[in-house]
Write a protein that holds these residues in place. Structure first.
Motif, mmCIF file in Angstrom:
data_model
loop_
_atom_site.group_PDB
_atom_site.id
_atom_site.type_symbol
_atom_site.label_atom_id
_atom_site.label_comp_id
_atom_site.label_asym_id
_atom_site.label_seq_id
_atom_site.Cartn_x
_atom_site.Cartn_y
_atom_site.Cartn_z
ATOM 1 N N MET A 150 36.924 -39.773 66.354
ATOM 2 C CA MET A 150 35.901 -38.850 65.812
ATOM 3 C C MET A 150 36.655 -37.565 65.622
ATOM 4 O O MET A 150 36.660 -36.951 64.629
ATOM 5 N N THR A 151 37.288 -37.104 66.723
ATOM 6 C CA THR A 151 37.915 -35.670 66.632
ATOM 7 C C THR A 151 39.237 -35.928 65.450
ATOM 8 O O THR A 151 39.329 -34.642 64.863
ATOM 9 N N VAL A 152 39.899 -36.737 65.454
ATOM 10 C CA VAL A 152 40.990 -36.912 64.690
ATOM 11 C C VAL A 152 40.320 -36.787 63.103
ATOM 12 O O VAL A 152 40.934 -36.109 62.144
ATOM 13 N N THR A 153 39.138 -37.491 62.792
ATOM 14 C CA THR A 153 38.697 -37.725 61.574
ATOM 15 C C THR A 153 38.071 -36.199 61.103
ATOM 16 O O THR A 153 38.315 -35.659 59.992
ATOM 17 N N ALA A 154 37.701 -35.626 62.099
ATOM 18 C CA ALA A 154 36.829 -34.082 61.912
ATOM 19 C C ALA A 154 38.349 -33.182 61.624
ATOM 20 O O ALA A 154 37.857 -32.431 60.569
ATOM 21 N N LEU A 155 39.367 -33.383 62.221
ATOM 22 C CA LEU A 155 40.389 -32.490 61.881
ATOM 23 C C LEU A 155 40.954 -32.726 60.544
ATOM 24 O O LEU A 155 41.499 -32.020 60.068
ATOM 25 N N ILE A 156 41.096 -34.080 60.251
ATOM 26 C CA ILE A 156 41.564 -34.471 58.942
ATOM 27 C C ILE A 156 40.530 -33.628 57.586
ATOM 28 O O ILE A 156 41.339 -33.507 56.782
ATOM 29 N N SER B 248 26.589 -49.528 51.923
ATOM 30 C CA SER B 248 26.501 -48.646 50.941
ATOM 31 C C SER B 248 27.449 -47.457 50.959
ATOM 32 O O SER B 248 28.084 -46.980 50.207
ATOM 33 N N LEU B 249 27.357 -47.035 52.363
ATOM 34 C CA LEU B 249 28.455 -45.999 52.468
ATOM 35 C C LEU B 249 29.756 -46.139 52.550
ATOM 36 O O LEU B 249 30.678 -45.216 52.024
ATOM 37 N N PHE B 250 30.053 -47.230 53.072
ATOM 38 C CA PHE B 250 31.443 -47.872 52.718
ATOM 39 C C PHE B 250 31.683 -47.576 51.378
ATOM 40 O O PHE B 250 32.919 -47.380 51.141
ATOM 41 N N TRP B 251 30.960 -48.418 50.566
ATOM 42 C CA TRP B 251 31.566 -48.395 49.178
ATOM 43 C C TRP B 251 31.651 -47.157 48.401
ATOM 44 O O TRP B 251 32.277 -46.986 47.441
ATOM 45 N N LEU B 252 30.582 -46.264 48.837
ATOM 46 C CA LEU B 252 30.615 -44.828 48.343
ATOM 47 C C LEU B 252 31.912 -44.112 48.581
ATOM 48 O O LEU B 252 32.427 -43.363 47.825
ATOM 49 N N MET C 162 37.176 -41.089 53.028
ATOM 50 C CA MET C 162 37.867 -41.543 54.346
ATOM 51 C C MET C 162 36.688 -41.177 55.350
ATOM 52 O O MET C 162 36.392 -42.153 56.094
ATOM 53 N N VAL C 163 36.070 -39.893 55.486
ATOM 54 C CA VAL C 163 35.128 -39.912 56.219
ATOM 55 C C VAL C 163 33.774 -40.650 56.220
ATOM 56 O O VAL C 163 33.250 -41.012 57.255
ATOM 57 N N VAL C 164 33.344 -40.855 55.002
ATOM 58 C CA VAL C 164 32.145 -41.461 54.580
ATOM 59 C C VAL C 164 32.620 -42.871 54.975
ATOM 60 O O VAL C 164 31.600 -43.671 55.592
ATOM 61 N N MET C 165 33.757 -43.564 54.831
ATOM 62 C CA MET C 165 34.071 -44.957 54.850
ATOM 63 C C MET C 165 34.187 -45.028 56.312
ATOM 64 O O MET C 165 33.209 -45.945 57.063
ATOM 65 N N GLY D 235 30.284 -46.103 56.828
ATOM 66 C CA GLY D 235 30.506 -47.628 56.491
ATOM 67 C C GLY D 235 30.990 -48.582 57.954
ATOM 68 O O GLY D 235 30.435 -49.541 57.988
ATOM 69 N N VAL D 236 31.930 -48.049 58.607
ATOM 70 C CA VAL D 236 32.753 -48.771 59.619
ATOM 71 C C VAL D 236 31.826 -48.526 60.831
ATOM 72 O O VAL D 236 31.474 -49.418 61.358
ATOM 73 N N GLU D 237 31.699 -47.224 61.129
ATOM 74 C CA GLU D 237 31.090 -47.261 62.533
ATOM 75 C C GLU D 237 29.494 -47.447 62.604
ATOM 76 O O GLU D 237 29.087 -48.051 63.620
ATOM 77 N N ARG D 238 28.800 -47.098 61.584
ATOM 78 C CA ARG D 238 27.218 -47.356 61.432
ATOM 79 C C ARG D 238 26.961 -48.557 60.717
ATOM 80 O O ARG D 238 25.770 -49.211 60.535
ATOM 81 N N ARG D 239 27.881 -49.313 60.134
ATOM 82 C CA ARG D 239 28.125 -50.631 59.471
ATOM 83 C C ARG D 239 27.017 -50.529 58.295
ATOM 84 O O ARG D 239 26.080 -51.587 58.173
#
Length: 84
Positions: free
Chosen positions: A1-7, A51-55, A37-40, A44-48
């Protein structure tokens, strides 16, 4: 989560710098893949949520399109000015 926020923060900062210079296609090419990447990952991946993964995938593809447009505009800028 921290790495994603930093990116996300670094990608947003890069997009803001490019936008201030007036390079809108480069700003889009810096921000859209990072946003995708953040939305995916988070949606998409964390909350499964598929539709968010494809967005997120759509944002990444749009970012690559913006990168292609930025490249095309910088490559053809000299040709357009030479023809005038």
């Amino acid at each position: 989560m921290t790495v994603t926020a930093l990116i996300f923060v670094l990608g947003s900062g890069s997009a803001i710098v490019q936008a201030r210079k007036g390079h809108w296609w480069r700003a889009g090419s810096a921000f859209l893949p990072v946003l995708g990447m953040v939305v995916m990952l988070l949606g998409g991946v964390e909350r499964r949520i598929a539709s968010l993964f494809w967005l997120g995938c759509l944002f990444v593809v749009a970012g690559f399109g913006a990168e292609a447009m930025a490249y095309w505009r910088t490559r053809t800028r000299g040709r357009e000015q030479a023809g005038q």
